[in-house]
Design an enzyme around this catalytic site. Sequence first.
Site, PDB file in Angstrom:
ATOM      1  CB  ALA A  14      -0.961  -0.006   1.194  1.00  0.00           C
ATOM      2  NE  ARG A  16       3.921   1.570  -7.420  1.00  0.00           N
ATOM      3  CZ  ARG A  16       4.831   1.383  -8.370  1.00  0.00           C
ATOM      4  NH1 ARG A  16       5.845   2.225  -8.479  1.00  0.00           N
ATOM      5  NH2 ARG A  16       4.724   0.368  -9.206  1.00  0.00           N
ATOM      6  CG  ASN A  64       9.166 -10.254   0.176  1.00  0.00           C
ATOM      7  OD1 ASN A  64       8.133 -10.227  -0.501  1.00  0.00           O
ATOM      8  ND2 ASN A  64      10.231 -10.952  -0.177  1.00  0.00           N
ATOM      9  CE1 TYR A 156      -0.975  -8.711 -12.143  1.00  0.00           C
ATOM     10  CE2 TYR A 156      -2.809  -8.935 -13.677  1.00  0.00           C
ATOM     11  CZ  TYR A 156      -2.217  -8.297 -12.602  1.00  0.00           C
ATOM     12  OH  TYR A 156      -2.869  -7.252 -11.981  1.00  0.00           O
ATOM     13  CE  LYS A 160      -3.316  -9.737  -9.484  1.00  0.00           C
ATOM     14  NZ  LYS A 160      -3.176  -9.248  -8.105  1.00  0.00           N
TER      15      LYS A 160
HETATM   16  P1  NAI Z   1       1.456  -0.674  -8.056  1.00  0.00           P
HETATM   17  O1  NAI Z   1       2.636  -1.293  -8.739  1.00  0.00           O
HETATM   18  O2  NAI Z   1       1.201   0.778  -8.271  1.00  0.00           O
HETATM   19  O3  NAI Z   1       1.533  -0.948  -6.481  1.00  0.00           O
HETATM   20  C1  NAI Z   1       1.850  -2.215  -5.980  1.00  0.00           C
HETATM   21  C2  NAI Z   1       2.586  -2.055  -4.668  1.00  0.00           C
HETATM   22  O4  NAI Z   1       2.932  -3.350  -4.194  1.00  0.00           O
HETATM   23  C3  NAI Z   1       3.900  -1.255  -4.810  1.00  0.00           C
HETATM   24  O5  NAI Z   1       3.950  -0.242  -3.826  1.00  0.00           O
HETATM   25  C4  NAI Z   1       4.970  -2.308  -4.586  1.00  0.00           C
HETATM   26  O6  NAI Z   1       6.166  -1.812  -3.986  1.00  0.00           O
HETATM   27  C5  NAI Z   1       4.253  -3.284  -3.669  1.00  0.00           C
HETATM   28  N1  NAI Z   1       4.874  -4.608  -3.651  1.00  0.00           N
HETATM   29  C6  NAI Z   1       5.425  -5.277  -4.702  1.00  0.00           C
HETATM   30  N2  NAI Z   1       5.934  -6.432  -4.301  1.00  0.00           N
HETATM   31  C7  NAI Z   1       5.707  -6.522  -2.960  1.00  0.00           C
HETATM   32  C8  NAI Z   1       5.999  -7.489  -1.973  1.00  0.00           C
HETATM   33  N3  NAI Z   1       6.647  -8.608  -2.279  1.00  0.00           N
HETATM   34  N4  NAI Z   1       5.621  -7.254  -0.695  1.00  0.00           N
HETATM   35  C9  NAI Z   1       4.982  -6.116  -0.375  1.00  0.00           C
HETATM   36  N5  NAI Z   1       4.674  -5.157  -1.264  1.00  0.00           N
HETATM   37  C10 NAI Z   1       5.028  -5.357  -2.542  1.00  0.00           C
HETATM   38  O7  NAI Z   1       0.204  -1.559  -8.490  1.00  0.00           O
HETATM   39  P2  NAI Z   1      -1.359  -1.228  -8.479  1.00  0.00           P
HETATM   40  O8  NAI Z   1      -1.775  -0.903  -9.859  1.00  0.00           O
HETATM   41  O9  NAI Z   1      -1.683  -0.293  -7.375  1.00  0.00           O
HETATM   42  O10 NAI Z   1      -1.946  -2.682  -8.160  1.00  0.00           O
HETATM   43  C11 NAI Z   1      -2.333  -3.087  -6.856  1.00  0.00           C
HETATM   44  C12 NAI Z   1      -2.967  -4.457  -6.976  1.00  0.00           C
HETATM   45  O11 NAI Z   1      -4.089  -4.389  -7.856  1.00  0.00           O
HETATM   46  C13 NAI Z   1      -2.030  -5.532  -7.549  1.00  0.00           C
HETATM   47  O12 NAI Z   1      -2.266  -6.757  -6.935  1.00  0.00           O
HETATM   48  C14 NAI Z   1      -2.457  -5.584  -9.010  1.00  0.00           C
HETATM   49  O13 NAI Z   1      -2.146  -6.824  -9.600  1.00  0.00           O
HETATM   50  C15 NAI Z   1      -3.952  -5.359  -8.873  1.00  0.00           C
HETATM   51  N6  NAI Z   1      -4.576  -4.905 -10.096  1.00  0.00           N
HETATM   52  C16 NAI Z   1      -4.189  -3.750 -10.698  1.00  0.00           C
HETATM   53  C17 NAI Z   1      -4.794  -3.357 -11.883  1.00  0.00           C
HETATM   54  C18 NAI Z   1      -4.416  -2.114 -12.583  1.00  0.00           C
HETATM   55  O14 NAI Z   1      -4.931  -1.898 -13.695  1.00  0.00           O
HETATM   56  N7  NAI Z   1      -3.568  -1.242 -12.032  1.00  0.00           N
HETATM   57  C19 NAI Z   1      -5.855  -4.167 -12.493  1.00  0.00           C
HETATM   58  C20 NAI Z   1      -6.181  -5.342 -11.777  1.00  0.00           C
HETATM   59  C21 NAI Z   1      -5.566  -5.697 -10.620  1.00  0.00           C
END
Ligand code: NAI
Length: 248
Positions: A14, A16, A64, A156, A160
């Site tokens: 969370a 970002r 992590n 991916y 999901k």
């Molecule tokens: P984002 O890349 O902006 O944020 C993801 C966050 O997860 C980042 O802050 C990152 O540092 C953190 N992260 C990555 N690996 C980690 C780990 N091992 N442990 C803890 N934190 C970790 O991605 P976004 O777009 O905010 O996506 C959030 C969720 O929503 C993800 O699960 C993504 O797959 C899902 N999602 C996003 C979509 C989109 O269009 N943006 C569509 C469908 C699902």
Amino acid sequence: MNLLAGKTALITGAGRGIGRAIALRFAQEGANVAITDIRITDEVEEFIAQLNAMGVKAKAYTSNAADFDDAHKTVEAVAADFGAIDILVNNAGITRDGLLMRMTEEQWDMVINVNLKSAFNLTHAVTPIMMRQRSGSIINMASVVGVSGNAGQANYSASKAGMIGLAKSTAKELGSRGIRANAIAPGFIITDMTNALSEDVKKQWAAQIPLRRGGTPEDVAGVATFLASDLSAYVSGQVIHCCGGMNC
Ligand code: NAI
């Protein structure tokens, strides 16, 4: 509105994007908020200060989510700091896209571990706490491609789809203990993750969306708030699509 007053939420990844929007919305609804991310920057700490200034308790943890022991230690720390965990949002996620025949074992393992194993780790760790409380809401961040599949995203999409199966199984196993579990399947949401896509791909996505716009993190946060709150007290084992009506 004060839909989450007195509740404590733990949201992974969370720092970002969608997770951060959920943290802000939950705090606006009166929840205390623990957030995790793989790295906590000064900017994230500023965000935490902003949440605390709203009169709720908020704290960030470097963690992590893909690491079983780290996830358990983090949950222990959150429970000690906050005294309860009422809501878990398994949000941490990454992409490592590529066509199946060119996909490396590393690309596959990374995405499955960060997107899916992480949710097992956190759910496993919070379950005893929620069982003692005899209540809890677990929300898995899936994706429309977990339902429809997507060329170039076998890892991916599989992760999901797994998030949906995990939510449904958790709902069945833990319902008798007052614990609900659901999944959100966002469509194309404008965040740093999707900004990495080419302009062509973004145009293709937008053309398929009946509401004719990409979603915002706040759109997803609204659905998460519903699932976290008592408004959804009789909703469990479900997948709610948040995709602007996109065919999927
Ligand atoms: P984002 O890349 O902006 O944020 C993801 C966050 O997860 C980042 O802050 C990152 O540092 C953190 N992260 C990555 N690996 C980690 C780990 N091992 N442990 C803890 N934190 C970790 O991605 P976004 O777009 O905010 O996506 C959030 C969720 O929503 C993800 O699960 C993504 O797959 C899902 N999602 C996003 C979509 C989109 O269009 N943006 C569509 C469908 C699902």
